[in-house]
Each structure stands twice: as C-alpha cells, then as structure tokens.
Design an enzyme around this catalytic site. Structure first.
Site, PDB file in Angstrom:
ATOM      1  N   ASP A 277       0.907  -1.213   0.183  1.00  0.00           N
ATOM      2  CA  ASP A 277       0.013   0.016  -0.077  1.00  0.00           C
ATOM      3  C   ASP A 277       1.051   1.151   0.132  1.00  0.00           C
ATOM      4  OD1 ASP A 277      -2.442   1.580   0.357  1.00  0.00           O
ATOM      5  OD2 ASP A 277      -3.469   0.204   1.012  1.00  0.00           O
ATOM      6  N   HIS A 322     -12.693  -1.205  -7.573  1.00  0.00           N
ATOM      7  CA  HIS A 322     -13.770  -0.281  -7.595  1.00  0.00           C
ATOM      8  C   HIS A 322     -13.641   0.956  -7.328  1.00  0.00           C
ATOM      9  CE1 HIS A 322     -15.442   0.012  -3.272  1.00  0.00           C
ATOM     10  NE2 HIS A 322     -14.121   0.052  -3.368  1.00  0.00           N
TER      11      HIS A 322
END
Length: 423
Positions: A277, A322
C-alpha cells in the site's frame, strides 16, 4: 397509549397498524385512492390525516433503526442537513465525551468543543431525530445505540471520512461531470472540486500527512467489523488449501493488513502474505501484527499503477478496483503481468452489482448509493459480473475468469482469475 406488556418493536408495529387503518378510513370517506408510487397518484394525503401520517412515519423510522445495525442506519440518513450534525459529532469526537450509561450537559459539551452552546444544542437535537443521542431530561445528553457505536475511535474515523472527505465530493459530482465530460481520471472528480485541489483523493491522502492516511485506512477497516464485510468470507469461501504448501500471497492495497492477518491465521499453507500500500499507510503497520504471525506477514510501500516486482502465487485485490475507472483498472491488472507465472491467481473480492429487482430493494438502494459514491470520489464504479469479465478481457485475454463465488450474507463476491499464459 402504548401497551406496556408489549416489546418496543411490537408497540411500534401496533401503532403502524392502527394509524394506517385511520388513514385508510379517511381516504375512503373522501373517495380518494390509497397512496401509490404511480406517477399520476395524488401527491399528498388530506389534512385530517396528518396526525396519523406523522405517527406512522415516526414509528416506521424507529422500527427501521431498531431492526438495522447502527452503521447501516446512520448511512441511510445521509442528507446534507443531516451531515452537518454528523460532521460535528465526528470532528469533535462528541460520542466519546458522553459516558456509557450516563449523561452530560450541553453546557459541558460546549465547553469541551469550544462551540456556542445554543448551536451545539441545535445540532445535537437534530441528530436525535435520527436516533443519534437522546435527551433524557432537559439540557442533558445520553447515548443511543448509534451514538454509543460512534464512541469507538474507528467508527468515528469512518463517520469523519464520510462527512469531511466524501460529502463535499458528492455535492460537486455533477459539476465535475459537466466540467470534464467522459473523464476517467481520478483527479477530475467531485472530490477534486469539493476540496479545491488538482489532486486525486490518493494525492490528498498521501500529502495530508500520516494522520489523514491512517484515519482513511481505519475508516475502511471499520467495514471488516460489519458482518457483510467480514474477512471470514474470503478465509472460508475460497479454497486456499488447494493452492498447496508454501503459497505466497501479495495483498495489493491491503492497508494495515487486517485481512492479511485473517488469511494467515486461517490457512497455515500460506507461507507469506505481503501487504502492499502507500508508504504513509503501511508505515508502522507491522506493530499491529500478532507475534505468532510476524514471520509470515510483511509490509511494502507500493504504487498500484507501477509494475509489480514481487513474484507470488496469488495477487489479492480486496475492494480496490472499484475505486478506479475502467481505464485505470486495466493499467493495474497489466502492471501485474511482468511477474505472473503460468497458473498464477488474481483473486478479486468486490461487489457484484445485481440487475434491478434481483435483490431486496433496501440492499439494492445501498449498492447503488455506493456506486454513485465511487463516481463522485474516484471517477470509478461498481460492476456486474459481466462487466468484470469484460474488464479482464480488455486488460489481457490471458486473464481467465475461472469462478465467481457470492457467499450468502457477504457484500462482496469472490472472482478467481487464472493467468493462462505458458512459459
């Protein structure tokens, strides 16, 4: 008068039954049709039905809140005026100021927040109409189930991200659509306009210091505490054991590793789970890993759009794609190709949007709200299974969608994608 021998939900149901009967009687006396969703239906009830109408709407709203868990109920109430009081509660951590099982005065809360007492009283009384806090006696504030849930710092972070980062994006979404027609860029959004920046949300989080980054990561982790987003679905409904011993997993965009830890704990054959991340998100994250898992969990700063450098058996994307437009999802998927071995898996855990009417309406409403939110904040969207299949084919025909699992009770489907290339 409510029957004290009945439970609260039975009292509410009885009220609804009795007052609806009154409305029906009034309509019949006037020769008027029953309320309908038809476009030509009368827009309002006659004036003499107003008291019964109020009773039904209040009882139905309270019954709705009692039968839904707090986060779901709060989210349902997200109108612009509602968000003013919710933003106040989140920014000043007001829920944490109210003692569990006790009460506190408006004057005390005003002193601790440095807000004028009359303003704070108005804001909190508005929140109380949504069953967030209650006023057991004049001038005193006590908890409801929803406000007590927000006393949890993680829950407060979730509400603060919603009211301070997402809300300004929503109110500028249409402006962004008109300014940048057809854009796929994450910095040409309602979020960018709402926050007066040329950066995307990722740029704002990355440049906003560790406090904002951790708050955002914490807010996202809150969803893991909701039953429909439990990590148990990916732990229990994908056959990790079939991958064999010494399986290596890369959790791409895995925040501070809450799902990675659940996977490692649940499957001993996962030799390592590497969480990738942004640097500000993974900084110090290893401190939260239990001692028993430290040898198998690691963290690595990584840019989603940069070429993948770690060779593994599985690349796991949970609730990541998404957040991106089709254009960028294709780039993210292609970025994995340089290290993919024949038979490597891409596991995508995402919403699989239903066709209209295929699921209960209140669930469909929540899904479509999330879809609009993705557009406002990221220029992205939720996708049907067919749209996921098309996206994978556009990225590379060698991405083969092998299986789709939608566990009962889960908000997220599990898409197993196999890299079909040969050496």
């Amino acid at each position: 008068m409510p029957n004290p021998s009945l439970t609260r939900i039975a009292q509410l149901a009885a009220t609804i039954t009795a007052e609806v009967a009154r409305i029906d009687g009034i309509l019949a006396a006037h020769g008027l049709p029953s309320p309908s969703l038809d476009e030509d239906a009368p827009p309002a009830l006659p004036d003499e039905a107003a008291d019964a109408q109020d009773a039904v709407l209040d009882a139905a709203a309270e019954l709705n809140d009692l039968l839904r868990e707090p986060l779901s109920a709060i989210y349902e109430h997200g109108g612009h005026n509602n968000n003013v009081c919710l933003q106040t509660i989140a920014r000043f951590h007001i829920s944490a100021m109210v003692p569990a099982g006790g009460r506190v005065s408006y004057a005390d809360l005003a002193a601790r927040t440095a807000l004028p007492e009359q303003v704070l009283r108005r804001l909190l009384r508005h929140a109380m109409t949504m069953h967030v806090f209650r006023e057991p006696e004049p001038g005193m504030v006590a908890h409801t189930r929803a406000s007590k849930a927000l006393a949890d710092p993680a829950m407060n972070a979730w509400l603060r991200i919603g009211t301070e980062e997402m809300w300004p994006a929503a109110v500028r979404m249409l402006d962004a659509l008109q300014k940048w027609p057809g854009s796929s860029e994450p910095n040409e959004t309602g979020f960018s306009l709402g926050h007066n920046t040329s950066e995307s949300i990722y740029g704002v989080i990355g440049g906003g210091g560790p406090e904002l980054a951790v708050r955002f990561a914490t807010a996202m982790a809150v969803y893991a505490s909701r039953p429909e987003y439990s990590p148990a679905f990916i732990v229990d409904h994908y056959d990790w054991a079939a991958l064999g011993p010494d399986t290596r997993v890369v959790d791409v965009g895995g925040a501070q590793g809450h799902v990675a830890m659940a996977l490692a704990h649940g499957h001993a054959n996962l030799a390592s789970v590497l969480v990738q991340d942004m640097a500000v998100v993974v900084a110090g994250a290893d401190a939260g890993v239990p001692a028993a898992l430290k040898s198998r969990i690691a963290f690595m700063p990584h840019d989603l759009l940069a070429p993948q450098t770690v060779v593994a058996d599985v690349y796991y994307f949970r609730w990541i794609l998404h957040n991106w437009s089709d254009k960028h999802c294709v780039l993210i998927l292609r970025a994995q190709i340089p290290v993919l071995k024949p038979g490597a898996r891409i596991i995508i855990q995402e919403t699989c949007m239903p066709e209209p009417g295929a699921v209960p309406r209140w669930k469909e409403k929540a899904l479509r709200m999330n879809d609009i939110n993705m557009g406002a904040v990221f220029n992205a969207r939720e996708r049907t299974v067919g749209e996921w299949r098309d996206l994978l084919a556009e990225a590379d025909p060698r991405f083969v969608l092998k299986a789709v699992t939608e566990p009962k009770g889960s908000a997220l489907g599990i898409l197993e994608v196999v890299w079909s290339a040969t050496d």
